[in-house]
Design a protein around this motif. Sequence first.
Motif, short mmCIF file in Angstrom:
data_model
loop_
_atom_site.label_atom_id
_atom_site.label_comp_id
_atom_site.label_asym_id
_atom_site.label_seq_id
_atom_site.Cartn_x
_atom_site.Cartn_y
_atom_site.Cartn_z
N LEU A 1 34.64 58.72 -2.18
CA LEU A 1 35.89 59.30 -2.66
C LEU A 1 37.00 58.27 -2.55
N THR A 2 37.75 58.11 -3.64
CA THR A 2 38.91 57.23 -3.63
C THR A 2 40.16 58.08 -3.81
N ILE A 3 41.13 57.91 -2.91
CA ILE A 3 42.41 58.61 -3.04
C ILE A 3 43.48 57.57 -3.29
N TYR B 1 44.99 60.53 -7.82
CA TYR B 1 44.29 61.66 -7.22
C TYR B 1 45.17 62.91 -7.15
N GLU C 1 44.38 65.97 -9.08
CA GLU C 1 43.26 66.83 -8.69
C GLU C 1 43.70 68.02 -7.84
N TYR D 1 48.49 62.01 2.27
CA TYR D 1 47.29 62.75 2.66
C TYR D 1 46.94 62.49 4.12
N LYS E 1 46.01 53.41 0.24
CA LYS E 1 44.87 53.85 -0.58
C LYS E 1 43.67 54.06 0.34
#
Length: 378
Positions: free
Chosen positions: A211-213, A217, A220, A287, A316
Amino acid sequence: MRLIPLFAVCALLASCHGNGGENNAGKKARLSLSSIFNPDSVKWVAANTGGKSNAAEKDFLKAIDIYRNQKNPAGSIEKFKKAILLQPQAKSYYELGNALLDSRNAADAIHAYEMAELLDYKPLSKLLYNKACAFSVYQNKDSAKYYLLAAIEFGYNNLNNVLKDPDLEFVRTEMPGFKSAVMEAFSGAGDPEKLEWNLYATQFKPLTMPLTIDKAYAKELGENFISYDFEMYVAEMRDAKFSRDVGSSFYYVGEVKKTTDFKTLIYAISDAYMAEDEKLTDVPCYYYMVSYTNSGKLIDKILVAGQQKYDGPFRKAVIAGGGDIELTDYKIEYEKDPEKDGFKDNPEKSRTEIKKETFVVTADGHFSPKTQQLALNK
């Protein structure tokens, strides 16, 4: 009446989800005051409103401030309705219902809760409980009992609230067998604190790895809004203080890891900044990865992605299937000053890596630098 704390704000950012408000024909889909509680109209407008309305979020933000911080439910109703007229959303109808019920307009509160349910408000148990309160105030004992038992079935677990809430006084006194029915419904419920935790934790769906945030993102996140009811699990909700300048929204991202002892989850926060001209400026979301025990107690927490300040670094995250969590901080230069012009339509000029670290989730749920963990394992 409710478990929802009177604190803070939530506001969706157009930057996280785009702008819009037009249907396929290019005409703006809008409700009117006469259709605000019409299910067919609400469903149609919600389905034909693209993106997010910045103006609707601004009015929702103001309504939340008036209702929760100024403690003026009646004064917030007009703003909630204005936000809904611009764009119907489940959270706006839910909070409108709360304000109407606190203003003793139970009939319209019921309609508002019905629209929130139609738009798939989560968690449903809280909505059903408030709806039961509204029917009790409206003196419809059969519907009040029905929705209260339904709320318990869907996870509502505060027995003390059910037995003492003044909004339920009518149904408690007028409904024969009320207490026995409630006690029976609660009999198989188990520990209330664990039920509340499960209600929160199950909203996080397992994430697909790797998973890349990064900035993109945010698209999503959608409508995965975390209800104010769960502020005991989200420290930023408890600490948030509304001001004229900023308010925050909270979103489920997903589950990273699950063991017999803990769960590791990610949630997102987006801050809405309001300039002097009352324009909402967009900023990147940020996040947190958080580990909790299986009863909901905090184990550890780390900022894994996003940007918290205009002049701060952007982080990131790349989360590998094997469990490595690679965090890279960048200094980003934009064509315009973000503090004055925001981030929307403000392309990056350059992105310079500042530092990179790799973490792992330890066997007890903590986040440890990988080099340190490798040394411990030797």
